[in-house]
Design a protein around this motif. Structure first.
Motif, PDB file in Angstrom:
ATOM      1  N   ILE A 115       4.159  -7.178  -8.895  1.00 28.04           N
ATOM      2  CA  ILE A 115       4.686  -6.149  -9.761  1.00 28.04           C
ATOM      3  C   ILE A 115       4.177  -4.659  -9.911  1.00 28.04           C
ATOM      4  CG2 ILE A 115       3.992  -8.154 -11.579  1.00 28.04           C
ATOM      5  CD1 ILE A 115       2.159  -6.593 -12.870  1.00 28.04           C
ATOM      6  N   GLN A 116       4.081  -4.189  -8.563  1.00 24.31           N
ATOM      7  CA  GLN A 116       3.644  -3.271  -7.920  1.00 24.31           C
ATOM      8  C   GLN A 116       4.203  -2.075  -8.580  1.00 24.31           C
ATOM      9  OE1 GLN A 116       0.277  -1.929  -7.523  1.00 24.31           O
ATOM     10  NE2 GLN A 116       1.073  -0.003  -6.958  1.00 24.31           N
ATOM     11  N   GLN A 117       5.334  -2.350  -8.464  1.00 19.34           N
ATOM     12  CA  GLN A 117       6.562  -1.061  -9.125  1.00 19.34           C
ATOM     13  C   GLN A 117       6.924  -0.866 -10.174  1.00 19.34           C
ATOM     14  OE1 GLN A 117       7.992   1.194  -6.791  1.00 19.34           O
ATOM     15  NE2 GLN A 117       8.818   1.681  -8.709  1.00 19.34           N
ATOM     16  N   GLN A 118       6.915  -2.627 -10.562  1.00 18.70           N
ATOM     17  CA  GLN A 118       7.416  -2.272 -12.246  1.00 18.70           C
ATOM     18  C   GLN A 118       5.847  -1.924 -12.957  1.00 18.70           C
ATOM     19  OE1 GLN A 118       6.991  -4.559  -9.822  1.00 18.70           O
ATOM     20  NE2 GLN A 118       9.018  -6.614 -10.388  1.00 18.70           N
ATOM     21  N   LEU A 119       4.604  -1.745 -12.399  1.00 15.57           N
ATOM     22  CA  LEU A 119       2.926  -1.269 -12.613  1.00 15.57           C
ATOM     23  C   LEU A 119       3.524   0.307 -12.998  1.00 15.57           C
ATOM     24  CD1 LEU A 119       0.529  -1.959 -14.888  1.00 15.57           C
ATOM     25  CD2 LEU A 119       0.109  -2.406 -11.885  1.00 15.57           C
ATOM     26  N   GLU A 120       3.610   0.223 -11.962  1.00 15.75           N
ATOM     27  CA  GLU A 120       3.841   1.707 -11.668  1.00 15.75           C
ATOM     28  C   GLU A 120       4.800   2.908 -12.809  1.00 15.75           C
ATOM     29  OE1 GLU A 120       5.000   2.691  -7.911  1.00 15.75           O
ATOM     30  OE2 GLU A 120       3.841   1.374  -6.878  1.00 15.75           O
ATOM     31  N   ASP A 121       6.214   1.736 -13.114  1.00 13.57           N
ATOM     32  CA  ASP A 121       7.311   2.670 -13.745  1.00 13.57           C
ATOM     33  C   ASP A 121       6.125   2.322 -15.173  1.00 13.57           C
ATOM     34  OD1 ASP A 121       9.424   2.501 -12.062  1.00 13.57           O
ATOM     35  OD2 ASP A 121      10.140   0.464 -12.358  1.00 13.57           O
ATOM     36  N   ALA A 122       6.398   0.992 -15.524  1.00 15.31           N
ATOM     37  CA  ALA A 122       5.431   1.330 -16.821  1.00 15.31           C
ATOM     38  C   ALA A 122       3.859   2.567 -17.707  1.00 15.31           C
ATOM     39  CB  ALA A 122       4.391  -0.058 -17.022  1.00 15.31           C
ATOM     40  N   VAL A 123       3.089   2.746 -16.238  1.00 15.60           N
ATOM     41  CA  VAL A 123       2.468   3.232 -16.998  1.00 15.60           C
ATOM     42  C   VAL A 123       3.043   4.867 -16.709  1.00 15.60           C
ATOM     43  CG1 VAL A 123       0.763   2.259 -15.237  1.00 15.60           C
ATOM     44  CG2 VAL A 123       1.607   4.467 -14.319  1.00 15.60           C
ATOM     45  N   LYS A 124       4.771   4.793 -16.560  1.00 16.13           N
ATOM     46  CA  LYS A 124       4.969   6.186 -16.475  1.00 16.13           C
ATOM     47  C   LYS A 124       6.014   6.644 -17.796  1.00 16.13           C
ATOM     48  CE  LYS A 124       6.800   7.517 -12.112  1.00 16.13           C
ATOM     49  NZ  LYS A 124       7.958   6.328 -10.801  1.00 16.13           N
ATOM     50  N   GLU A 125       6.064   4.797 -18.449  1.00 16.20           N
ATOM     51  CA  GLU A 125       6.197   5.330 -19.858  1.00 16.20           C
ATOM     52  C   GLU A 125       5.784   5.319 -20.457  1.00 16.20           C
ATOM     53  OE1 GLU A 125       9.055   4.438 -21.121  1.00 16.20           O
ATOM     54  OE2 GLU A 125      10.132   3.145 -19.852  1.00 16.20           O
ATOM     55  N   PHE A 126       4.819   4.611 -20.486  1.00 18.25           N
ATOM     56  CA  PHE A 126       2.560   4.720 -21.296  1.00 18.25           C
ATOM     57  C   PHE A 126       2.697   6.637 -21.199  1.00 18.25           C
ATOM     58  CE2 PHE A 126      -1.667   5.341 -21.739  1.00 18.25           C
ATOM     59  CZ  PHE A 126      -1.803   4.899 -22.703  1.00 18.25           C
ATOM     60  N   HIS A 127       2.853   7.115 -19.991  1.00 13.70           N
ATOM     61  CA  HIS A 127       2.512   8.320 -20.323  1.00 13.70           C
ATOM     62  C   HIS A 127       3.138   9.470 -21.188  1.00 13.70           C
ATOM     63  CE1 HIS A 127       1.653  12.197 -18.671  1.00 13.70           C
ATOM     64  NE2 HIS A 127       2.082  12.591 -18.537  1.00 13.70           N
ATOM     65  N   ASN A 128       4.363   8.956 -20.956  1.00 12.21           N
ATOM     66  CA  ASN A 128       6.052   9.681 -21.782  1.00 12.21           C
ATOM     67  C   ASN A 128       5.313   9.227 -23.206  1.00 12.21           C
ATOM     68  OD1 ASN A 128       7.388  10.660 -19.794  1.00 12.21           O
ATOM     69  ND2 ASN A 128       8.336   8.718 -19.685  1.00 12.21           N
ATOM     70  N   ASP A 129       5.130   8.401 -23.943  1.00 16.71           N
ATOM     71  CA  ASP A 129       4.367   8.023 -25.337  1.00 16.71           C
ATOM     72  C   ASP A 129       3.113   8.303 -25.863  1.00 16.71           C
ATOM     73  OD1 ASP A 129       6.822   6.673 -25.488  1.00 16.71           O
ATOM     74  OD2 ASP A 129       5.913   4.426 -25.143  1.00 16.71           O
ATOM     75  N   ASN A 130       2.355   8.722 -24.065  1.00 17.53           N
ATOM     76  CA  ASN A 130       1.069   9.279 -24.681  1.00 17.53           C
ATOM     77  C   ASN A 130       1.171  10.526 -23.383  1.00 17.53           C
ATOM     78  OD1 ASN A 130      -0.223   7.112 -25.939  1.00 17.53           O
ATOM     79  ND2 ASN A 130       1.235   5.904 -25.204  1.00 17.53           N
ATOM     80  N   PRO A 131       1.694  11.453 -23.899  1.00 18.66           N
ATOM     81  CA  PRO A 131       1.673  12.458 -22.466  1.00 18.66           C
ATOM     82  C   PRO A 131      -0.092  13.435 -22.672  1.00 18.66           C
ATOM     83  CG  PRO A 131       2.519  13.212 -25.062  1.00 18.66           C
ATOM     84  CD  PRO A 131       2.378  11.718 -24.572  1.00 18.66           C
ATOM     85  N   LEU A 148       1.322  -1.224  -0.487  1.00 19.61           N
ATOM     86  CA  LEU A 148       0.369   0.088   0.020  1.00 19.61           C
ATOM     87  C   LEU A 148       0.850   1.351   0.456  1.00 19.61           C
ATOM     88  CD1 LEU A 148      -2.812  -1.138   2.252  1.00 19.61           C
ATOM     89  CD2 LEU A 148      -2.684  -1.293  -0.446  1.00 19.61           C
ATOM     90  N   SER A 149       1.507   1.731  -1.430  1.00 24.67           N
ATOM     91  CA  SER A 149       2.659   2.583  -1.341  1.00 24.67           C
ATOM     92  C   SER A 149       1.890   3.544  -1.828  1.00 24.67           C
ATOM     93  CB  SER A 149       3.954   2.101  -1.646  1.00 24.67           C
ATOM     94  OG  SER A 149       3.467   1.444  -3.281  1.00 24.67           O
ATOM     95  N   VAL A 150       2.882   5.062  -2.165  1.00 29.17           N
ATOM     96  CA  VAL A 150       2.075   5.876  -3.023  1.00 29.17           C
ATOM     97  C   VAL A 150       2.623   5.692  -3.980  1.00 29.17           C
ATOM     98  CG1 VAL A 150       2.391   8.508  -3.539  1.00 29.17           C
ATOM     99  CG2 VAL A 150       2.846   7.327  -0.615  1.00 29.17           C
ATOM    100  N   VAL A 151       1.547   5.312  -5.324  1.00 29.88           N
ATOM    101  CA  VAL A 151       1.276   5.224  -6.189  1.00 29.88           C
ATOM    102  C   VAL A 151       2.299   6.971  -7.292  1.00 29.88           C
ATOM    103  CG1 VAL A 151       0.609   3.439  -8.297  1.00 29.88           C
ATOM    104  CG2 VAL A 151      -0.191   3.220  -5.751  1.00 29.88           C
ATOM    105  N   ALA A 152       1.985   5.795  -8.828  1.00 27.48           N
ATOM    106  CA  ALA A 152       2.717   7.038 -10.015  1.00 27.48           C
ATOM    107  C   ALA A 152       1.156   8.309  -9.612  1.00 27.48           C
ATOM    108  CB  ALA A 152       2.860   6.592 -11.081  1.00 27.48           C
ATOM    109  N   PHE A 153       2.405   9.160 -10.048  1.00 24.25           N
ATOM    110  CA  PHE A 153       0.986  10.802 -10.335  1.00 24.25           C
ATOM    111  C   PHE A 153       0.032  10.537  -9.279  1.00 24.25           C
ATOM    112  CE2 PHE A 153       3.288  10.204 -13.898  1.00 24.25           C
ATOM    113  CZ  PHE A 153       2.723   8.779 -14.849  1.00 24.25           C
ATOM    114  N   SER A 154       0.528  11.190  -8.107  1.00 24.98           N
ATOM    115  CA  SER A 154      -0.013  11.544  -6.662  1.00 24.98           C
ATOM    116  C   SER A 154      -0.817  10.928  -7.025  1.00 24.98           C
ATOM    117  CB  SER A 154      -0.899  13.202  -7.407  1.00 24.98           C
ATOM    118  OG  SER A 154       0.567  13.850  -7.749  1.00 24.98           O
ATOM    119  N   LEU A 155      -0.829   9.239  -6.655  1.00 21.86           N
ATOM    120  CA  LEU A 155      -2.678   8.633  -5.914  1.00 21.86           C
ATOM    121  C   LEU A 155      -3.073   9.065  -4.105  1.00 21.86           C
ATOM    122  CD1 LEU A 155      -3.577   5.798  -6.006  1.00 21.86           C
ATOM    123  CD2 LEU A 155      -1.407   5.177  -4.840  1.00 21.86           C
TER     124      LEU A 155
END
Length: 437
Positions: free
Chosen positions: A51-67, A10-17
């Motif tokens: 895969i929580q951390q990996q998923l957080e990193d993935a949505v950041k990558e996706f956001h870079n491709d889809n701002p 239950l950690s802080v997640v990407a983009f101001s969770l």
């Protein structure tokens, strides 16, 4: 399958969770006017905790491709099934845009989620990947991951115990398994560790007794129907009793036999990764935990869980595997723009190089799509793929009732701690199934 939630997720997640509202926040429910160049905010409930951390990193990558698309990811609370969490969020009127669910839960939400039959990836999915989430000719689930489980072994420990290059194909019966346990202990190590979590015992171990009834899943389903009707005699069932005889042997050699319910998920990965034990009953999702404790860059693989002393019996040489996790998209509260953004994320995982890299190399997922040709990045995934390629795969029970692992898992815990005997366990399993509507 899944069901792997542990402390610290239950950690802080990407983009101001904001953890207090893991569905669509007010901002997330207010996207732009559309997905083409307009800002869209969507949310994803993750029930695949490892895969929580990996998923957080993935949505950041996706956001870079889809701002224009921002994804917030939240973890399902520890000890709560994804069905329970999703039900709570829907009851509050605040469901996330996307939810990672167990296969058997998809049908329960089919009236509230999007029909995904028109998506391109359906044609690229592996054989039978969408069968269990297709109702009235419509597929409602994105097949996220193929998972398998059994006895994970540390080859260095087994090489030492057997005095050579350990060959997993030599373990074909229960006696073979116990002899291996004896060899490991004679070498100065402990044979194995049993993780006592209810999800491990109730969602993974015991279901081997169901799936092992027959290669034909139609026959397995008939057996389950018999349990529900009270006509299947579990007390005299050879597969169930054979599996529990195997469990008795496991209990005898369990490193935690003096305190069998004290262990936590992470302890199994630590004991195996450090080479303190030779074997751990778990699935390929456990690789990140094992790897974090493995300083020797060791070799690992899977052994099936034998249920008899006849090598030819079904299940003795097969590994349990199936598409265990699905992503569904809400249609009740999410806007068309949010739905399209969610679809874009699913397509990104299947067809974009970065998305494929996330699945295979970052999250150690065995993808359910033929077009993704990257080999499994970890030895456990490779071992599962090898069993599947050789036709040595037993279909996992991925459509069990949502409360099965909690209720029947609790019965297994009593058996493991010797606070109940075989008759108690059998009766409680029988009574559970008779209560299923």
């Amino acid at each position: 399958m899944k069901k792997k939630w542990f402390k610290g997720l239950l950690s802080v997640v990407a983009f101001s969770l904001v953890l207090s509202a893991c569905g669509n926040s007010k901002d997330a429910n207010t996207p732009g006017e559309g997905s083409e160049g307009k800002e869209v905010k969507i949310t994803l409930l993750n029930s695949k905790g490892e895969i929580q951390q990996q998923l957080e990193d993935a949505v950041k990558e996706f956001h870079n491709d889809n701002p224009n698309i921002t994804i917030e990811v939240t973890a399902a609370p520890a000890g709560t099934s994804p069905f329970e969490r999703a039900s709570t969020l829907y009851a509050s009127g605040n469901p996330p845009t996307m939810l990672i669910m167990d296969t058997g839960d998809v049908e329960k939400f089919k009236d509230r989620i999007l029909d995904l039959s028109g998506e391109k990836w359906n044609a690229d999915a592996v054989e039978n990947a969408t069968v269990l989430t297709t109702f009235d000719g419509k597929n409602y689930g994105f097949p996220l991951a193929i998972e398998g489980y059994g006895f994970i072994y540390n080859k260095a420990v087994l090489d030492k115990a057997t005095g050579g290059n350990f060959d997993p194909s030599t373990i074909k019966t229960r006696d073979d398994m116990e002899n291996l346990f004896k060899q490991i202990e004679a070498s100065g190590k402990k044979a194995l560790i049993i993780s006592p979590m209810d999800w491990s015992l109730g969602a993974h171990f015991l279901p081997l007794a169901y799936a092992g009834q027959n290669k034909d899943m139609a026959e397995v389903n008939k057996f389950i129907d018999g349990l529900k009707a009270g006509t299947a005699d579990l007390s005299t069932n050879n597969v169930f009793n054979g599996l529990m005889d195997t469990f008795d042997v496991m209990m005898k050699y369990n490193i935690d036999q003096n305190s069998p319910l004290s262990g936590v998920y992470e302890r199994g990965g630590e004991m195996l990764g450090k080479g303190e034990v030779g074997i751990w009953f778990q699935g390929n999702w456990a690789w990140p935990q094992i790897k974090s404790f493995d300083t020797a860059n060791g070799t690992y693989g899977f052994l099936p869980v034998p249920i008899s002393n006849n090598a030819a019996d079904y299940g003795n040489q097969e590994i349990s595997s199936a598409v265990s996790k699905r992503i569904i998209i809400d249609k009740e509260k999410s806007t068309p723009a949010q739905q399209e953004a969610a679809k874009n994320f699913l397509n990104w995982m299947v067809y974009d190089q970065k998305g494929q890299d996330f699945l295979v190399n970052k999250a150690s997922i065995i993808p359910a799509f033929k077009n993704i040709t990257l080999p499994a990045a970890d030895p456990l995934g490779q071992s599962i793929q090898d069993y599947i390629a050789k036709g040595k795969s037993e279909q996992s029970m991925s459509t069990l009732p949502a409360d099965h692992w909690a209720k029947v898992g609790a019965s297994m815990q009593k058996y493991l701690s010797k606070s109940g005997d075989r008759a108690m366990l059998t009766n409680e399993i029988i009574e559970y199934w008779k209560s299923v509507k």
